[in-house]
Design a protein around this motif. Sequence first.
Motif, short mmCIF file in Angstrom:
data_model
loop_
_atom_site.label_atom_id
_atom_site.label_comp_id
_atom_site.label_asym_id
_atom_site.label_seq_id
_atom_site.Cartn_x
_atom_site.Cartn_y
_atom_site.Cartn_z
N LEU A 1 0.86 -1.19 0.00
CA LEU A 1 0.00 0.00 0.00
C LEU A 1 0.90 1.24 0.00
CD1 LEU A 1 -3.09 0.79 0.28
CD2 LEU A 1 -2.55 1.27 2.65
N VAL A 2 0.93 1.93 -1.13
CA VAL A 2 1.80 3.11 -1.24
C VAL A 2 1.00 4.31 -0.73
CG1 VAL A 2 3.20 4.52 -2.79
CG2 VAL A 2 2.99 2.06 -3.20
N ASN A 3 1.26 4.66 0.52
CA ASN A 3 0.51 5.75 1.17
C ASN A 3 1.22 7.09 0.91
OD1 ASN A 3 -1.53 6.90 2.82
ND2 ASN A 3 -0.11 6.94 4.55
N LYS A 4 0.54 8.16 1.25
CA LYS A 4 1.02 9.54 1.01
C LYS A 4 1.20 9.76 -0.48
CE LYS A 4 3.32 9.56 5.50
NZ LYS A 4 4.33 10.06 6.39
N ALA A 5 0.41 9.03 -1.28
CA ALA A 5 0.53 9.13 -2.73
C ALA A 5 0.08 10.50 -3.23
CB ALA A 5 -0.27 8.03 -3.40
N ASP A 6 -0.61 11.27 -2.35
CA ASP A 6 -0.97 12.65 -2.73
C ASP A 6 0.27 13.52 -2.89
OD1 ASP A 6 -0.70 14.19 0.17
OD2 ASP A 6 -1.35 12.13 0.38
N LEU A 7 1.42 13.04 -2.35
CA LEU A 7 2.65 13.83 -2.46
C LEU A 7 3.35 13.61 -3.80
CD1 LEU A 7 4.09 13.41 1.16
CD2 LEU A 7 2.80 15.33 0.23
N LEU A 8 2.84 12.69 -4.62
CA LEU A 8 3.41 12.46 -5.95
C LEU A 8 2.45 12.98 -7.01
CD1 LEU A 8 4.70 8.74 -5.80
CD2 LEU A 8 5.81 10.81 -4.97
N SER A 9 2.99 13.28 -8.18
CA SER A 9 2.11 13.65 -9.30
C SER A 9 1.58 12.35 -9.91
CB SER A 9 2.90 14.43 -10.35
OG SER A 9 3.87 13.57 -10.93
N SER A 10 0.55 12.45 -10.76
CA SER A 10 0.02 11.21 -11.32
C SER A 10 1.06 10.56 -12.23
CB SER A 10 -1.29 11.46 -12.06
OG SER A 10 -1.07 12.35 -13.10
N LYS A 11 1.93 11.37 -12.84
CA LYS A 11 2.99 10.80 -13.69
C LYS A 11 3.98 9.98 -12.82
CE LYS A 11 6.70 11.95 -16.90
NZ LYS A 11 7.73 11.20 -16.19
N GLN A 12 4.32 10.57 -11.67
CA GLN A 12 5.26 9.86 -10.78
C GLN A 12 4.64 8.55 -10.29
OE1 GLN A 12 5.79 13.21 -8.11
NE2 GLN A 12 7.86 13.57 -8.88
N ARG A 13 3.35 8.61 -9.96
CA ARG A 13 2.68 7.37 -9.51
C ARG A 13 2.66 6.35 -10.62
NH1 ARG A 13 -0.87 11.18 -6.84
NH2 ARG A 13 -2.39 11.04 -8.51
N SER A 14 2.45 6.85 -11.84
CA SER A 14 2.37 5.93 -12.96
C SER A 14 3.72 5.23 -13.18
CB SER A 14 1.86 6.70 -14.16
OG SER A 14 2.38 6.25 -15.32
N GLU A 15 4.83 5.98 -12.98
CA GLU A 15 6.17 5.36 -13.09
C GLU A 15 6.33 4.25 -12.06
OE1 GLU A 15 8.31 6.01 -15.36
OE2 GLU A 15 8.32 8.14 -15.92
N ASP B 1 -6.40 8.61 -9.76
CA ASP B 1 -6.00 7.21 -9.82
C ASP B 1 -5.80 6.59 -8.43
OD1 ASP B 1 -3.89 9.04 -9.55
OD2 ASP B 1 -2.43 7.49 -10.05
N LEU B 2 -6.09 7.34 -7.37
CA LEU B 2 -5.91 6.76 -6.02
C LEU B 2 -7.15 5.96 -5.62
CD1 LEU B 2 -4.37 9.73 -4.00
CD2 LEU B 2 -3.25 8.01 -5.39
N PHE B 3 -6.94 4.92 -4.83
CA PHE B 3 -8.07 4.16 -4.31
C PHE B 3 -8.84 5.02 -3.31
CE2 PHE B 3 -8.00 -0.69 -4.62
CZ PHE B 3 -7.52 -0.66 -5.92
N THR B 4 -10.17 4.92 -3.36
CA THR B 4 -10.96 5.57 -2.31
C THR B 4 -11.06 4.57 -1.15
OG1 THR B 4 -13.01 4.65 -3.12
CG2 THR B 4 -12.36 6.80 -4.00
N ARG B 5 -11.59 5.05 -0.03
CA ARG B 5 -11.77 4.19 1.14
C ARG B 5 -12.63 2.97 0.77
NH1 ARG B 5 -16.07 4.03 4.85
NH2 ARG B 5 -15.42 2.97 6.76
N GLU B 6 -13.75 3.23 0.10
CA GLU B 6 -14.68 2.15 -0.24
C GLU B 6 -13.99 1.15 -1.18
OE1 GLU B 6 -15.43 5.43 -0.42
OE2 GLU B 6 -16.58 5.42 1.46
N GLN B 7 -13.24 1.69 -2.15
CA GLN B 7 -12.56 0.80 -3.09
C GLN B 7 -11.53 -0.08 -2.38
OE1 GLN B 7 -11.11 3.79 -5.80
NE2 GLN B 7 -12.60 3.23 -7.39
N LEU B 8 -10.83 0.52 -1.43
CA LEU B 8 -9.80 -0.27 -0.72
C LEU B 8 -10.46 -1.38 0.10
CD1 LEU B 8 -6.89 -0.82 -0.08
CD2 LEU B 8 -6.92 0.99 1.64
#
Length: 460
Positions: free
Chosen positions: A203-217, A269-276
Amino acid sequence: MGRKNARAPGLGQSLIKNRFGKTQTGHRHAAELSAEHDAAQLNLQSVTELSSLDDFLATAELAGTEFTAERLNIHFVNNDTKGIISNDQQERIEAAQLEYQHLLGIPRRPPWTKQTTKEELEKLETESFLAWRKKLTVIQDNDDLIITPYEKNLDFWRQLWRVIERSDVIVQIVDARDPLLFRCLDLETYVTESNESKQNILLVNKADLLSSKQRSEWRSHFEQLGVNVVFWSAVLENEKLDENFDHSQLEGASSKSASCHFGALDVDDLFTREQLIDFLKSLIDKPNKVVGMVGYPNVGKSSTVNTLMGVKKAAVSATPGRTKHFQTLHIDSELCLCDCPGLVFPSFVSNKAEMVLSGILPIDQMRDHVAPVNLLGHRIPRRVIEVTYGFNISKPKEGENPDRVPTAAEILSAHALSRGFMTTHGQPDNSRSARVILKDYVNGKLLCSVPPPGVSGEEY
Ligand SMILES: Nc1nc2c(ncn2[C@@H]2O[C@H](COP(=O)(O)OP(=O)(O)OP(=O)(O)O)[C@@H](O)[C@H]2O)c(=O)[nH]1
């Protein structure tokens, strides 16, 4: 490597407030959510930062040996003064890390049967733990290698063993800014080794600190390795639990394009609470599903657990190491979380400064502030520091490289003078400024993240 940090008001502001404690009215951790803690009698004082002497004596005590006389003959040195390493050193370190990688395991619970008595099991566990620690001293004896101050309290590992035994899925929580530093590969091996049907999730948390491009990498990196990975922001999802939360901020942004841009916050592209929750349930084919939550201190376990439990929290602590013993928490009649205390796993790091910036070593207990601030100066561009705090750092002198990075002293004096932080002797209080700046880095106000292997810093 750094990223623009201009957040729009609204949700972005809430995240920032949450991150930097402006709304802090006290903290509430997963430990407070349930009365059940069967580990009450355990010694749950985390032991990570030990001096060589303390470490030696603690091990001796565990082994039932007395070493009083040796106290006088022990010398230990602190070779970590600047925080910066040369390219040559870096290459040597990487080669040594590769060579010793196989020794970086975590301790195993020794096999036991119904006939094993409590005392016998405790003895076996202590022996196995000491054998593990002995193996790690081989690494510590190599001058090119530094490992994280891994947990040295056996009771913490006992908690992990129990969480793994009880859980169907182990969710390993890592910090999005440097996922590999926080990912313990041997934990994943241990999970499947203990029972092939158990599953691992990263579970990659604090993903709000990355851009969607960085997350995609990072997503591509993990997917290529066959890792089951989820990108998530506990703080963002926690914000949404607020009944006053303005969901149109996200919906409006989502409808604009495939990739959601909310100010600098692109979170589509982040999971929501319900999705998780649904995703975790989908992994387990039985009525009572148990999910173990494991990770380093400060990666956001409490925030994640509270959010999954639907508990809106004003703030959590930015100081690592608060969750002390594992909790069993029922999300609903189907899904139960087993929250393990934060554990520092053995992992290679370049130096102690890196551990301070990664939030592994608590800033308030830091003895040397120069090395981590030097490293911060190498990671965050001068202009970003200046704009973030609204001051100018003194420029390099004539004859010096005009592009050189600012030193710790230059950054700290500029900060201390601009804030009026002075010592009783009328000097800039650099140590106080260092604590402020380093906490801002750990909390993501000064933002820097590591690219996946094979992706250059510029590209990232
Ligand atoms: N930006 C951002 N910060 C987060 C997120 N989740 C947690 N944090 C911050 O990270 C810090 C640590 O969060 P905790 O939830 O206390 O972490 P923990 O892993 O439970 O820590 P221990 O209790 O020490 O084990 C706090 O300052 C949180 O606000 C997130 O998704 N995004």
